[in-house]
Design a protein around this motif. Structure first.
Motif, PDB file in Angstrom:
ATOM      1  N   PRO A 283       0.827  -1.209   0.000  1.00 13.63           N
ATOM      2  CA  PRO A 283       0.000   0.000   0.000  1.00 13.63           C
ATOM      3  C   PRO A 283       0.855   1.250   0.000  1.00 13.63           C
ATOM      4  O   PRO A 283       1.863   1.344   0.709  1.00 13.63           O
ATOM      5  N   LYS A 284       0.451   2.229  -0.788  1.00 11.01           N
ATOM      6  CA  LYS A 284       1.190   3.500  -0.877  1.00 11.01           C
ATOM      7  C   LYS A 284       0.253   4.651  -0.540  1.00 11.01           C
ATOM      8  O   LYS A 284      -0.118   4.832   0.604  1.00 11.01           O
ATOM      9  N   GLY A 285      -0.126   5.455  -1.558  1.00 15.40           N
ATOM     10  CA  GLY A 285      -0.946   6.623  -1.306  1.00 15.40           C
ATOM     11  C   GLY A 285      -2.388   6.276  -0.980  1.00 15.40           C
ATOM     12  O   GLY A 285      -2.901   5.226  -1.362  1.00 15.40           O
ATOM     13  N   ILE A 286      -3.049   7.200  -0.248  1.00 14.71           N
ATOM     14  CA  ILE A 286      -4.459   7.037   0.092  1.00 14.71           C
ATOM     15  C   ILE A 286      -5.185   8.351  -0.151  1.00 14.71           C
ATOM     16  O   ILE A 286      -4.598   9.430  -0.106  1.00 14.71           O
ATOM     17  N   GLU A 291     -17.864  10.952  -1.542  1.00 10.78           N
ATOM     18  CA  GLU A 291     -18.776  10.047  -0.852  1.00 10.78           C
ATOM     19  C   GLU A 291     -18.105   9.314   0.309  1.00 10.78           C
ATOM     20  O   GLU A 291     -18.701   8.425   0.910  1.00 10.78           O
ATOM     21  N   GLY A 292     -16.873   9.691   0.612  1.00  7.14           N
ATOM     22  CA  GLY A 292     -16.168   9.079   1.733  1.00  7.14           C
ATOM     23  C   GLY A 292     -15.528   7.748   1.444  1.00  7.14           C
ATOM     24  O   GLY A 292     -15.074   7.061   2.370  1.00  7.14           O
ATOM     25  N   HIS A 293     -15.436   7.350   0.183  1.00  8.72           N
ATOM     26  CA  HIS A 293     -14.782   6.091  -0.170  1.00  8.72           C
ATOM     27  C   HIS A 293     -13.267   6.254  -0.052  1.00  8.72           C
ATOM     28  O   HIS A 293     -12.702   7.276  -0.456  1.00  8.72           O
ATOM     29  N   LEU A 294     -12.623   5.229   0.491  1.00  5.22           N
ATOM     30  CA  LEU A 294     -11.172   5.224   0.666  1.00  5.22           C
ATOM     31  C   LEU A 294     -10.503   4.588  -0.545  1.00  5.22           C
ATOM     32  O   LEU A 294     -10.833   3.464  -0.923  1.00  5.22           O
ATOM     33  N   TYR A 295      -9.547   5.300  -1.145  1.00  7.22           N
ATOM     34  CA  TYR A 295      -8.762   4.814  -2.276  1.00  7.22           C
ATOM     35  C   TYR A 295      -7.364   4.464  -1.768  1.00  7.22           C
ATOM     36  O   TYR A 295      -6.716   5.282  -1.109  1.00  7.22           O
ATOM     37  N   MET A 303      -2.458  -1.103  -9.126  1.00  3.14           N
ATOM     38  CA  MET A 303      -3.881  -0.813  -9.143  1.00  3.14           C
ATOM     39  C   MET A 303      -4.246   0.097  -7.983  1.00  3.14           C
ATOM     40  O   MET A 303      -3.446   0.342  -7.071  1.00  3.14           O
ATOM     41  N   VAL A 304      -5.488   0.606  -8.031  1.00  4.92           N
ATOM     42  CA  VAL A 304      -6.060   1.383  -6.936  1.00  4.92           C
ATOM     43  C   VAL A 304      -7.312   0.647  -6.467  1.00  4.92           C
ATOM     44  O   VAL A 304      -8.215   0.380  -7.269  1.00  4.92           O
ATOM     45  N   GLN A 305      -7.357   0.305  -5.170  1.00  2.00           N
ATOM     46  CA  GLN A 305      -8.533  -0.345  -4.594  1.00  2.00           C
ATOM     47  C   GLN A 305      -9.394   0.698  -3.899  1.00  2.00           C
ATOM     48  O   GLN A 305      -8.872   1.634  -3.294  1.00  2.00           O
ATOM     49  N   LEU A 313     -14.545  -3.891   0.018  1.00  2.00           N
ATOM     50  CA  LEU A 313     -14.035  -3.528  -1.299  1.00  2.00           C
ATOM     51  C   LEU A 313     -15.194  -3.259  -2.244  1.00  2.00           C
ATOM     52  O   LEU A 313     -16.074  -4.103  -2.428  1.00  2.00           O
ATOM     53  N   LEU A 314     -15.211  -2.078  -2.868  1.00  2.02           N
ATOM     54  CA  LEU A 314     -16.250  -1.717  -3.830  1.00  2.02           C
ATOM     55  C   LEU A 314     -15.827  -2.054  -5.251  1.00  2.02           C
ATOM     56  O   LEU A 314     -16.585  -2.663  -6.013  1.00  2.02           O
ATOM     57  N   TYR A 315     -14.631  -1.666  -5.610  1.00  2.00           N
ATOM     58  CA  TYR A 315     -14.114  -1.948  -6.942  1.00  2.00           C
ATOM     59  C   TYR A 315     -12.633  -1.592  -6.961  1.00  2.00           C
ATOM     60  O   TYR A 315     -12.075  -1.115  -5.968  1.00  2.00           O
ATOM     61  N   TYR A 316     -11.992  -1.851  -8.077  1.00  3.71           N
ATOM     62  CA  TYR A 316     -10.612  -1.419  -8.260  1.00  3.71           C
ATOM     63  C   TYR A 316     -10.456  -0.973  -9.704  1.00  3.71           C
ATOM     64  O   TYR A 316     -11.274  -1.281 -10.573  1.00  3.71           O
ATOM     65  N   PHE A 317      -9.387  -0.222  -9.974  1.00  2.66           N
ATOM     66  CA  PHE A 317      -9.079   0.124 -11.356  1.00  2.66           C
ATOM     67  C   PHE A 317      -7.576   0.104 -11.551  1.00  2.66           C
ATOM     68  O   PHE A 317      -6.799   0.305 -10.625  1.00  2.66           O
ATOM     69  N   GLY A 318      -7.182  -0.164 -12.782  1.00  2.00           N
ATOM     70  CA  GLY A 318      -5.767  -0.236 -13.132  1.00  2.00           C
ATOM     71  C   GLY A 318      -5.238  -1.655 -13.171  1.00  2.00           C
ATOM     72  O   GLY A 318      -5.829  -2.586 -12.622  1.00  2.00           O
TER      73      GLY A 318
END
Length: 368
Positions: A283-286, A291-295, A303-305, A313-318
Motif C-alpha cells: 500500500p502507498k498513497g491514500i 462520498e467518503g470512499h477510501l482509495y 492498481m487502486v482499490q 471492497l467496492l471496486y478497483y481500477f488499473g
C-alpha cells in the motif's frame, strides 16, 4: 459492481519473497529512469468503469512534462528554437507524491529531480521549487507533499530528515526539524498532513514507527504509536491523510490502513494479508472521494482499490502496464474537490488523471 481481485494467484506463496522487495522499497526511493520522457501520446483511453447506482469512473488524461502546461508555441517561437535551441523543459524523473491546492494547481514531488513540480493548467504556468544549491537545509529526497488552508506547501524529505515549508508562490520559509550541525530531527519522514484549523502538522517517521503531531513551528505536541501489530501500533507507517475527524495512516508492513481519531486513538483498520478481496501487499498513497470512499494505491499490483467506510471492497481500477489507465509502481494519489483523481504512475514517470462521478453527479449527467 465489484471486479474479481487478484484471482488465480497464490498470494501467500509469493508473500515471503515479495516482503523483501517491499522493505527495500520503503527504505529507498523508487528506481530512477535516466531518459527524458516523450510527450504524452494520445493512447486509446480505457473504457469507463460503470458502477452501482449510475456512478462511474472515467479516464481523462496523463501528463509528465512542463511543456504540456504551456500553450502551443507560435511559429516565430519555433523559429527561435531552431536557431538558439529549444528551452530545457522540466519533466518528471521519479515522481512520488501529489497534492492539489485551492487554485487547482497540481504539486508533484520528484525524488529524482530533488524538488517539487507545480503544474497550473488553468493559468498555463509551471514552476519547479527545490533547495539543491542551498548552503543550509538542502532538499535531498522530497517524499510527500501537503498544503494548508493558505496554500503553503509542506514537503517531507526522507534524506535530510526534515520538513520543508514554502509559501504559495514557492518561496522557502523554513525547515521543520532542522537541528544544529545540519542534521534532521526525523529518521525517515514520509507522510504529512496539515490541520489548519487546529494548527497542527502530522508527520510519520517510518523508521521510528511513530507519528509526530506538532504545532506549526515544529514543536512536538504528541507522539502517536509504537512498533507492533496491534491496534494503534505500526510496522513502517508511511502515508497520512486527514478525513473529517479521522487521521488515516498507511501501516505498510502490517499490510493495512489504520483509522485513528486526531488525538491518535485507534478506531478501525482496513486490509490484511490474505487471499481475497481487499488484500494489500504494497500500500502507498491514500485518498477520499466526495462520498467518503477510501482509495488505496497498491504499487505491487499496479492498481487502486476502493473501499467503503466499513472496509468492504467496492471496486478497483488499473493493472500493470504502460498504456492509458495502466500503472508501473504507482505511489501517490490525490482526489480534489471535484472528484478528479490524480495517481502518480512512478515508473512510467507520469501522473494519470481520472474522474469519479458520484451518485448525484451521475444523476445530473443523465438530465436532458
Amino acid at each position: 459492481m465489484v471486479r474479481l481481485l487478484l484471482s488465480g494467484l497464490s498470494k501467500l506463496t509469493l508473500c515471503a519473497g515479495l516482503c523483501i522487495a517491499v522493505l527495500a522499497g520503503l527504505l529507498a526511493p523508487e528506481a530512477e529512469a535516466a531518459k527524458r520522457p516523450k510527450e504524452t501520446i494520445n493512447q486509446p483511453p480505457p473504457p469507463d468503469l460503470l458502477l452501482d447506482g449510475g456512478r462511474k469512473l472515467t479516464f481523462e488524461r496523463s501528463f509528465s512534462l512542463e511543456r504540456e502546461v504551456k500553450p502551443k508555441r507560435s511559429f516565430w517561437t519555433r523559429v527561435v528554437d531552431v536557431i538558439a535551441g529549444e528551452p530545457d523543459f522540466h519533466y518528471l524523473v521519479s515522481p512520488y507524491s501529489v497534492a492539489t491546492d485551492s487554485h487547482g494547481r497540481i504539486l508533484v514531488t520528484d525524488t529524482g529531480a530533488a524538488g517539487v513540480h507545480i503544474f497550473d493548467f488553468a493559468q498555463q504556468k509551471y514552476k519547479f521549487i527545490s533547495r539543491r544549491d542551498a548552503g543550509k537545509d538542502r532538499m535531498l529526497t522530497p517524499q510527500c507533499v501537503a498544503v494548508d488552508a493558505q496554500d503553503n506547501i509542506y514537503v517531507t524529505d526522507s534524506g535530510s530528515g526534515k520538513v520543508f515549508v514554502f509559501d504559495a508562490n514557492g518561496k522557502f520559509r523554513r525547515a521543520v526539524g532542522s537541528l544544529k550541525g545540519g542534521e534532521g530531527y526525523f529518521k525517515r519522514p514520509t507522510g504529512i498532513a496539515v490541520d489548519s484549523a487546529a494548527q497542527h502538522i502530522y508527520v510519520t517517521d517510518t523508521l521510528r514507527n511513530k507519528i509526530y503531531m506538532m504545532d506549526m513551528q515544529g514543536s512536538v505536541l504528541q507522539v502517536i504509536g509504537k512498533p507492533g501489530t496491534g491496534d494503534g501500533e505500526f510496522n513502517f507507517p508511511t502515508e497520512l491523510r486527514l478525513n473529517g475527524p479521522d487521521l488515516v495512516v498507511v501501516d505498510a508492513m502490517n499490510f493495512r490502513v489504520q483509522v485513528l481519531d486526531r488525538s491518535g486513538t485507534f478506531r478501525y483498520a482496513i486490509g490484511k494479508v490474505g487471499d481475497g478481496a481487499g488484500w494489500m501487499f504494497r500500500p502507498k498513497g491514500i485518498g477520499f472521494d466526495s462520498e467518503g470512499h477510501l482509495y488505496v494505491v497498491d504499487a505491487q499490483w499496479g492498481m487502486v482499490q476502493v473501499f467503503d467506510n466499513e472496509g468492504r471492497l467496492l471496486y478497483y481500477f488499473g493493472q500493470k502496464g504502460t498504456g492509458a489507465g495502466e500503472f508501473q509502481l504507482p505511489t501517490g494519489i490525490e482526489i480534489d474537490s471535484k472528484d478528479r483523481i490524480y495517481v502518480v504512475d512512478s515508473f512510467n514517470r507520469r501522473v494519470q488523471v481520472f474522474h469519479y462521478y458520484a451518485l448525484a453527479q451521475a444523476a445530473d449527467r443523465r438530465q436532458p
